[in-house]
Design a protein around this motif. Structure first.
Motif, short mmCIF file in Angstrom:
data_model
loop_
_atom_site.label_atom_id
_atom_site.label_comp_id
_atom_site.label_asym_id
_atom_site.label_seq_id
_atom_site.Cartn_x
_atom_site.Cartn_y
_atom_site.Cartn_z
N GLY A 1 -0.66 4.91 1.01
CA GLY A 1 0.03 3.70 1.41
C GLY A 1 0.20 4.32 2.41
N ILE B 1 5.33 3.41 7.04
CA ILE B 1 5.79 4.80 7.49
C ILE B 1 6.02 5.55 7.26
CG2 ILE B 1 8.22 3.29 7.62
CD1 ILE B 1 7.31 4.58 10.75
N THR B 2 6.66 5.58 5.75
CA THR B 2 6.69 6.91 5.56
C THR B 2 4.91 7.89 4.78
OG1 THR B 2 7.99 5.29 3.60
CG2 THR B 2 7.78 7.44 2.88
N ASP C 1 -4.53 -0.46 0.76
CA ASP C 1 -4.72 -2.08 0.15
C ASP C 1 -4.49 -3.42 0.93
OD1 ASP C 1 -2.15 -2.79 -0.88
OD2 ASP C 1 -3.01 -3.07 -2.76
N GLU C 2 -3.42 -3.01 2.23
CA GLU C 2 -3.47 -4.12 2.75
C GLU C 2 -3.77 -4.31 3.95
OE1 GLU C 2 1.13 -3.45 3.81
OE2 GLU C 2 0.60 -5.39 4.74
N ARG D 1 6.24 -2.84 10.20
CA ARG D 1 6.31 -3.71 8.85
C ARG D 1 7.72 -4.26 9.82
NH1 ARG D 1 5.18 -4.77 4.71
NH2 ARG D 1 3.86 -2.31 4.22
N ALA E 1 -5.61 2.14 -4.85
CA ALA E 1 -5.02 2.83 -5.86
C ALA E 1 -5.32 1.94 -7.03
CB ALA E 1 -4.28 3.45 -5.69
N GLY F 1 5.51 1.36 -1.52
CA GLY F 1 6.74 0.54 -0.49
C GLY F 1 7.74 0.06 -1.84
N TYR G 1 7.11 -10.53 3.01
CA TYR G 1 7.02 -8.63 2.84
C TYR G 1 5.22 -8.36 3.73
CZ TYR G 1 7.35 -3.98 2.02
OH TYR G 1 7.87 -2.57 1.70
N ASP H 1 10.80 3.92 -0.06
CA ASP H 1 10.76 2.20 -0.47
C ASP H 1 10.39 2.88 -2.20
OD1 ASP H 1 11.31 1.69 2.20
OD2 ASP H 1 11.27 -0.59 0.94
N GLN I 1 15.53 1.40 1.38
CA GLN I 1 14.54 1.01 1.24
C GLN I 1 14.79 0.00 3.20
OE1 GLN I 1 15.52 -1.58 -1.88
NE2 GLN I 1 14.68 -1.02 -2.37
N TRP J 1 13.05 1.32 7.97
CA TRP J 1 12.35 1.87 7.87
C TRP J 1 12.74 3.33 8.54
CZ3 TRP J 1 7.66 0.66 9.21
CH2 TRP J 1 6.92 0.90 10.19
C1 LIG Z 1 9.81 -8.76 6.85
C2 LIG Z 1 10.76 -7.78 6.72
C3 LIG Z 1 11.10 -6.75 7.68
C4 LIG Z 1 11.66 -5.46 8.15
N1 LIG Z 1 12.91 -4.95 9.13
C5 LIG Z 1 13.27 -4.40 8.95
C6 LIG Z 1 14.39 -3.81 9.67
O1 LIG Z 1 14.44 -4.63 10.91
N2 LIG Z 1 15.15 -2.55 9.93
C7 LIG Z 1 14.63 -1.08 8.77
O2 LIG Z 1 15.30 -0.49 8.26
N3 LIG Z 1 14.03 -1.59 7.78
C8 LIG Z 1 13.29 -3.48 7.48
N4 LIG Z 1 12.45 -3.65 6.74
C9 LIG Z 1 12.47 -2.61 5.64
C10 LIG Z 1 10.90 -2.06 6.68
O3 LIG Z 1 9.67 -1.75 6.60
C11 LIG Z 1 10.91 -0.83 4.44
O4 LIG Z 1 11.82 0.28 4.10
C12 LIG Z 1 9.50 0.25 4.96
O5 LIG Z 1 8.37 -0.15 5.80
C13 LIG Z 1 8.88 1.01 3.92
O6 LIG Z 1 8.08 1.44 4.32
P1 LIG Z 1 7.57 2.93 3.47
O7 LIG Z 1 6.23 3.43 4.52
O8 LIG Z 1 8.24 2.77 2.29
O9 LIG Z 1 6.20 0.73 2.56
P2 LIG Z 1 5.79 0.20 3.14
O10 LIG Z 1 5.82 -0.24 4.29
O11 LIG Z 1 5.66 -0.86 1.92
O12 LIG Z 1 3.83 0.36 2.81
C14 LIG Z 1 3.65 0.43 2.16
C15 LIG Z 1 2.54 0.55 1.76
O13 LIG Z 1 1.49 0.75 0.09
C16 LIG Z 1 0.53 -0.76 -0.22
N5 LIG Z 1 0.34 0.38 -1.22
C17 LIG Z 1 0.74 0.07 -2.39
N6 LIG Z 1 0.41 -0.06 -3.76
C18 LIG Z 1 -0.70 0.40 -3.03
C19 LIG Z 1 -2.02 0.85 -3.93
N7 LIG Z 1 -1.89 1.38 -5.34
N8 LIG Z 1 -3.25 0.73 -3.26
C20 LIG Z 1 -3.14 0.96 -1.87
N9 LIG Z 1 -2.52 0.67 -1.28
C21 LIG Z 1 -1.08 0.12 -1.42
C22 LIG Z 1 1.45 -1.62 0.00
O14 LIG Z 1 0.09 -2.32 -0.11
C23 LIG Z 1 2.00 -0.60 1.48
O15 LIG Z 1 1.32 -1.51 2.49
C24 LIG Z 1 12.32 -5.00 6.88
C25 LIG Z 1 10.82 -5.29 5.25
C26 LIG Z 1 10.14 -6.57 5.57
C27 LIG Z 1 9.40 -7.17 4.33
#
Ligand SMILES: Cc1cc2nc3c(=O)[nH]c(=O)nc-3n(C[C@H](O)[C@H](O)[C@H](O)COP(=O)(O)OP(=O)(O)OC[C@H]3O[C@@H](n4cnc5c(N)ncnc54)[C@H](O)[C@@H]3O)c2cc1C
Length: 434
Positions: A7, A10-11, A33-34, A41, A77, A105, A125, A275, A291, A293
């Motif tokens: 992934g 941001i995390t 994979d995205e 995001r 993955a 995520g 998403y 997330d 969930q 940012w």
């Molecule tokens: C449209 C939208 C607007 C948002 N606005 C806000 C906001 O204004 N403020 C706020 O605080 N939060 C907001 N959020 C929530 C915030 O974006 C998420 O909490 C944050 O992006 C989560 O980050 P993450 O790194 O944990 O996961 P993600 O950003 O979801 O990243 C995970 C990544 O892992 C990839 N992945 C998953 N499984 C696999 C695999 N098996 N193999 C390869 N890759 C994989 C996914 O495709 C993805 O790219 C919003 C969310 C969305 C959808």
């Protein structure tokens, strides 16, 4: 050490950057994979609205990754073997890891509605979702958005910016009923009305109806209404992405991937954050799945320390969130539930223009300690509120120093006296009732 991160949100990226600082020699591989590169995001909506170009939402240039020796793998993955310490990829050899971070995520939630697979029905998403929305809303007249939360209103604003008429279906009696007190929800509702968004409250989706070409033509609501539309946005929440975790029986999961306070999963050398993670024992009054940012960033940075041999507990501190409902900014610090909890009281001030409001919650029996604030159309200073919430400052003291928390001195010069007068009267009235 070879750290593999699944992934690049941001995390994952926050963890990678922190590990690079702490362990300059570590090998770090980010798998996604995205998109090949990390992007913001939260800024997706501004690309659709034309305020930003896709390249503007990439916080780091393409040179950044090789320069910091962060290996990027664009693949899914597909399987995790924690005994062999390997991850299988969709398009290459297995990756062997010493330490693994799952930062996968969320996925959009849907509820198996009849017709949800028709062309023109989708969630928002990912960047591919945005591209699909772009294609399928081109030239349409009317869209329906299902769900009354943050993504629902973002979708409404995006569509409105392109002159597409929008009807929102909201199950609750008011906007974001599980989170906002009715007074604040009323201000958001006014924004919706001022932007010609039609909202059907207490209404759910029953069925999506297609035409002969398999494209959406209408929705039927739980109240029996049929609304003609050419696109349907499903904004009914997200759930932790357990796709990869489900391939590995050694990983304990519930709604999310279960982690302890160090963000360690049930498998050795495997961590989960952001997330997709679910804290086994969240602190009192805190949620197990975050969930947001900034919580993704905090969790990513925290787990980096543990991965680098400096075990560090995840401690978020007072809750914070912010959003924008069309023109109305919203900030919340601490806890401000939709319905007051037992032992809690609330003071609320609203400007007659219905574009500014402030609510402060406190506990009379605990020395009037403030427990949360909602600010609508008024910007508050994060560090000031964090200090008041951490130390349980009495509401009377907060009122005396309210100007300190305000970002906009001009607004406060004009309205501070009114806010303090109103809150002081409400406090006096509460004392008489008790
Ligand atoms: C449209 C939208 C607007 C948002 N606005 C806000 C906001 O204004 N403020 C706020 O605080 N939060 C907001 N959020 C929530 C915030 O974006 C998420 O909490 C944050 O992006 C989560 O980050 P993450 O790194 O944990 O996961 P993600 O950003 O979801 O990243 C995970 C990544 O892992 C990839 N992945 C998953 N499984 C696999 C695999 N098996 N193999 C390869 N890759 C994989 C996914 O495709 C993805 O790219 C919003 C969310 C969305 C959808």
């Amino acid at each position: 050490m070879h750290l593999v991160i699944i992934g690049n949100g941001i995390t994952g990226v926050s963890c990678a950057l922190a590990v690079r600082r702490l362990r300059p020699k570590a090998r770090i591989t980010l798998v996604s994979d995205e998109t090949p590169h990390h992007y913001s995001r939260t800024a997706l909506m501004y690309v659709y609205m034309g305020h930003l170009r896709p390249q503007d939402i990439k916080p780091y240039g393409d040179w950044f990754w090789p320069e910091n020796r962060l290996e990027l793998v664009h693949a899914t993955a597909t399987a995790l073997d924690t005994a062999r310490k390997t991850v299988a990829l969709s398009n290459g050899p297995h990756l062997a890891y010493d330490q693994l971070l799952l930062a996968t995520g969320s996925v959009s939630r849907t509820f198996d509605w009849p017709g949800q697979h028709l062309t023109g029905v989708q969630s928002l998403y990912s960047l591919p979702d945005l591209e699909q929305m772009h294609r399928h809303t081109h030239g349409i007249r009317h869209a329906v958005v299902v769900g009354g939360g943050l993504i629902g209103i973002e979708l409404a604003e995006m569509l409105h910016s392109r002159g597409i008429a929008v009807t929102m279906l909201v199950r609750d009696a008011h906007y974001w009923g599980a989170v906002l007190p009715p007074a604040e929800a009323e201000l958001v509702d006014l924004q919706l009305r001022q932007h010609q968004i039609e909202v059907r409250y207490r209404t759910g989706l029953a069925e999506i109806v297609g035409d002969a070409d398999g494209r959406v033509r209408a929705v039927r609501t739980s109240t029996g209404e049929e609304i003609e539309c050419q696109w349907v946005g499903l904004a009914t929440g997200v759930a932790p992405n357990l796709g990869l975790a489900a391939t590995c029986p050694a990983l304990a999961t519930d709604r999310g991937i279960l982690v302890d306070e160090y963000l360690q999963t049930s498998a050795p050398d495997v961590y989960a954050a952001g997330d997709c993670a679910q804290l086994r024992q969240p602190a009192a009054g805190e949620v197990p799945i975050e969930q947001l940012w900034y919580t993704g960033r905090m969790q990513g940075e925290t787990v980096a320390h543990t991965i680098c041999g400096q075990p560090t507990r995840y401690r978020r501190g007072p809750w914070f969130n912010s959003a924008k409902f069309f023109q109305l900014e919203y900030q919340t610090y601490g806890r401000v539930p939709a319905i007051l909890e037992l032992g809690e009281e609330s003071c609320y001030w609203q400007h007659p223009n219905a574009r500014q409001a402030l609510r402060i919650n406190f506990r009379p029996a605990q020395n009037h300690a403030v427990t949360g604030v909602n600010a609508m159309g008024i910007r508050q200073r994060h560090e000031v509120w964090e200090g008041w919430l951490r130390t349980g400052t009495p509401v009377q003291e907060v009122l005396r120093q309210l100007g300190k928390a305000n970002f906009d001195p001009e607004f406060f010069r004009r309205h501070e006296a009114d806010i303090i007068r109103s809150f002081t009267q409400q406090l006096a009235a509460l004392r008489t009732t008790h």
